[in-house]
Scaffold this active site. Structure first.
Site, PDB file in Angstrom:
ATOM      1  N   GLU A 174      -3.946 -33.925  -7.665  1.00  0.00           N
ATOM      2  CA  GLU A 174      -4.354 -34.095  -8.944  1.00  0.00           C
ATOM      3  C   GLU A 174      -3.967 -34.568 -10.150  1.00  0.00           C
ATOM      4  O   GLU A 174      -2.783 -34.811 -10.432  1.00  0.00           O
ATOM      5  CB  GLU A 174      -2.554 -32.477  -9.225  1.00  0.00           C
ATOM      6  CG  GLU A 174      -2.760 -31.582  -8.443  1.00  0.00           C
ATOM      7  CD  GLU A 174      -1.021 -30.764  -8.878  1.00  0.00           C
ATOM      8  OE1 GLU A 174      -0.093 -31.629  -8.917  1.00  0.00           O
ATOM      9  OE2 GLU A 174      -1.460 -29.640  -8.493  1.00  0.00           O
ATOM     10  N   GLU A 375      -5.277 -25.150  -3.810  1.00  0.00           N
ATOM     11  CA  GLU A 375      -3.480 -24.960  -3.640  1.00  0.00           C
ATOM     12  C   GLU A 375      -3.491 -23.805  -4.445  1.00  0.00           C
ATOM     13  O   GLU A 375      -3.799 -23.250  -5.705  1.00  0.00           O
ATOM     14  CB  GLU A 375      -2.654 -26.121  -3.753  1.00  0.00           C
ATOM     15  CG  GLU A 375      -1.733 -26.844  -3.435  1.00  0.00           C
ATOM     16  CD  GLU A 375      -1.163 -28.135  -4.072  1.00  0.00           C
ATOM     17  OE1 GLU A 375      -0.343 -27.850  -5.068  1.00  0.00           O
ATOM     18  OE2 GLU A 375      -1.796 -29.359  -3.594  1.00  0.00           O
TER      19      GLU A 375
HETATM   20  C1  BGP Z   1       1.641 -29.107  -6.840  1.00  0.00           C
HETATM   21  C2  BGP Z   1       2.035 -30.229  -5.882  1.00  0.00           C
HETATM   22  C3  BGP Z   1       2.126 -30.099  -4.729  1.00  0.00           C
HETATM   23  C4  BGP Z   1       3.072 -28.916  -5.002  1.00  0.00           C
HETATM   24  C5  BGP Z   1       2.769 -27.756  -5.408  1.00  0.00           C
HETATM   25  C6  BGP Z   1       3.935 -26.434  -6.211  1.00  0.00           C
HETATM   26  O1  BGP Z   1       1.391 -29.544  -8.113  1.00  0.00           O
HETATM   27  O2  BGP Z   1       0.168 -30.511  -5.659  1.00  0.00           O
HETATM   28  O3  BGP Z   1       2.343 -30.767  -3.782  1.00  0.00           O
HETATM   29  O4  BGP Z   1       4.235 -29.182  -4.884  1.00  0.00           O
HETATM   30  O5  BGP Z   1       2.664 -27.680  -6.911  1.00  0.00           O
HETATM   31  O6  BGP Z   1       4.833 -26.851  -6.667  1.00  0.00           O
HETATM   32  P1  BGP Z   1       6.953 -26.606  -6.554  1.00  0.00           P
HETATM   33  O7  BGP Z   1       6.415 -27.644  -5.387  1.00  0.00           O
HETATM   34  O8  BGP Z   1       7.589 -27.652  -7.482  1.00  0.00           O
HETATM   35  O9  BGP Z   1       7.026 -25.470  -6.816  1.00  0.00           O
END
Ligand code: BGP
Length: 478
Positions: A174, A375
């Site tokens: 990201e 993701e």
């Molecule tokens: C993305 C990241 C991850 C992750 C995911 C979910 O932005 O790359 O590392 O954790 O989001 O976010 P969260 O864990 O805050 O729910």
């Protein structure tokens, strides 16, 4: 339908999953100095580990000691691909050493060997929101150019070591988060001398864009290194794709949304895919009062170091417009205006499967290179039943709808390589540091207060995803 060798799988990040934060010579990374938080209370960064606080990354899901069992579970689901990151401070404890920590390298050898034994392709994120804490303090993260060289030493080491074991790589997780007010802290590690809530650090636009420039140069040099010395490697970039829609059909809203897409979603990928800053960058910098320091050779590196494929995370969409200041929705690193047609998750993220088809078409139309969704998923509270089962039909529903939209995008003609859903085995939340915000298809017995046996259990979604993969995305029924 999906291509025959479609990379079905899931994704994790070292600092949210591995634990063993100081084992076998590993140095502390920036996330190791982050305490836990909640949706309403930001995590803190402390300058040293303080006994009165809980630091979720220290044990996390303890993949470090469970990797065999975990990879076997992924294999049982039929995974073709496992996206994971390498902890920089496991290999270079302070980021400044000349020689790497052998024990750290051995750990990933074991992980990749285990993947290979199960026929799973690793997809390695070189930098997933972490940096050795010592380096972050010395250089204020990516603000200093010196960080580029330290990073490249890390890259050279892992590229040489894992030849024959890893084919697919992503440079920065990201990377466009560095443009955003909270994202810049997490992504560019500009935390030198700071102690307090993570959302309390203020950086100027100048600092943010300068640090990001250094990351973009480091990313390009990584790609050049791979293309010149490791032709078998396939390198992708990775952005957080938060689709924006105009709030209304007022022309002003349409324009605002277009500018949001350019500035927040395309800015970095334009550089990484096309090899140059986009035409709208100059005006954007002027408006923000940014004067980039571009060293000789930087622009040439950006031009040469273009990626082989593009990847992104997709969780949500937002609306952008002139009015409606009050109806806001949150996101992991950025929020926006509420869309009246969409529902939100328990953490206030807007759920929009069709937005994924839209995002895939937009990205493919713009760049025409293979895409990968690395993701996607639903952070939710799971109920562990007395018999040990977890009935997470809401997660199945979320994933099914997103996979359906991916299939439609493929039908539209998009070249899609794979899908790795986020947090396939429960892990620590990035934004809040919570454990109860779960994404996995495998449950990890661990609570927010750090207690729990770390035992793994299969959720209903585990069996569902197993069928999805076995049918190459044809069978999406529960
Ligand atoms: C993305 C990241 C991850 C992750 C995911 C979910 O932005 O790359 O590392 O954790 O989001 O976010 P969260 O864990 O805050 O729910």
């Amino acid at each position: 339908m999906f291509q025959k060798d479609f990379l079905w799988g899931g994704a994790v990040a070292a600092n949210q999953f591995e634990g063993a934060w100081d084992a076998d010579g590993k140095g502390p990374s920036v996330p190791d100095l982050c305490t836990n938080g909640t949706r309403d209370r930001a995590k803190w960064i402390t300058q040293k580990v303080r006994p009165e606080y809980l630091y979720p990354s220290h044990e996390a899901s303890d993949f470090y000691h469970h990797y065999k069992e975990d990879i076997a579970l992924l294999a049982e689901m039929g995974f073709k691909c496992f996206r994971l990151s390498i902890s920089w401070s496991r290999i270079f404890p302070t980021g400044l050493e000349e020689t790497p920590n052998e024990k750290g390298l051995e750990f990933y050898d074991k992980v990749f060997d285990e993947c290979k034994a199960h026929g799973i392709q690793p997809l390695v994120t070189i930098s997933h929101y972490e940096m050795p804490y010592m380096l972050a303090c010395r250089n204020n993260g990516w603000l200093s150019r010196e960080t580029i060289d330290c990073f490249l030493r890390f890259v050279e080491t892992i590229f040489a070591r894992y030849q024959g074991k890893v084919k697919y790589w992503l440079t920065f997780n990201e990377i466009n988060a560095g443009q955003m007010p909270l994202g810049d802290v997490i992504s560019t590690s500009m935390v030198a001398g700071y102690e307090g809530p993570v959302d309390g650090i203020r950086h100027t636009e100048q600092e943010r864009y300068q640090a990001l420039h250094h990351q973009l140069v480091a990313s390009a040099k990584t790609v050049i290194l791979a293309h010149t010395q490791y032709p078998e490697y396939s390198i992708g970039n990775m952005i957080t794709f938060v689709v924006s829609y105009p709030l209304t059909c007022a022309p002003q809203d349409i324009l605002m949304s277009q500018q949001h897409m350019q500035q927040s979603n395309w800015y970095c990928s334009d550089v990484q895919v096309r090899g140059r800053y986009p035409y709208y960058a100059e005006k954007m910098w002027r408006d923000k009062g940014v004067q980039l320091e571009i060293a000789p050779g930087d622009l040439e590196a950006l031009q040469q170091g273009t990626v082989d494929f593009m990847s992104f995370s997709y969780y949500m969409s937002i609306c952008v417009g002139q009015q409606g200041e009050k109806d806001k929705v949150s996101g992991n690193l950025t929020g926006g205006l509420k869309n009246p047609y969409l529902e939100t998750s328990d953490w206030g993220w807007q759920i929009d499967p069709i937005g994924l088809r839209y995002a895939l078409n937009e990205a493919y139309d713009r760049y025409g290179i293979p895409l990968m969704v690395v993701e996607n998923g639903l952070g939710a509270i799971d109920q562990l039943e007395e018999d040990g089962s977890i009935h997470d039909s809401y997660r199945i529903d979320y994933m099914r709808k997103h996979i359906q939209q991916m299939a439609l995008a493929v039908e539209d003609g998009v070249d899609l390589m794979g899908y790795t859903c986020w947090g396939c085995i429960d892990l620590v939340s990035l934004t809040t540091g919570e454990m109860r915000k779960r994404y996995g298809m495998v449950y990890v017995d661990k609570k927010d207060d750090g207690s729990g046996s770390l035992q793994r259990r299969r959720k209903d979604s585990f069996y569902w995803y197993q069928k999805v993969i076995a049918s190459n995305g044809e069978d999406l029924d529960e």
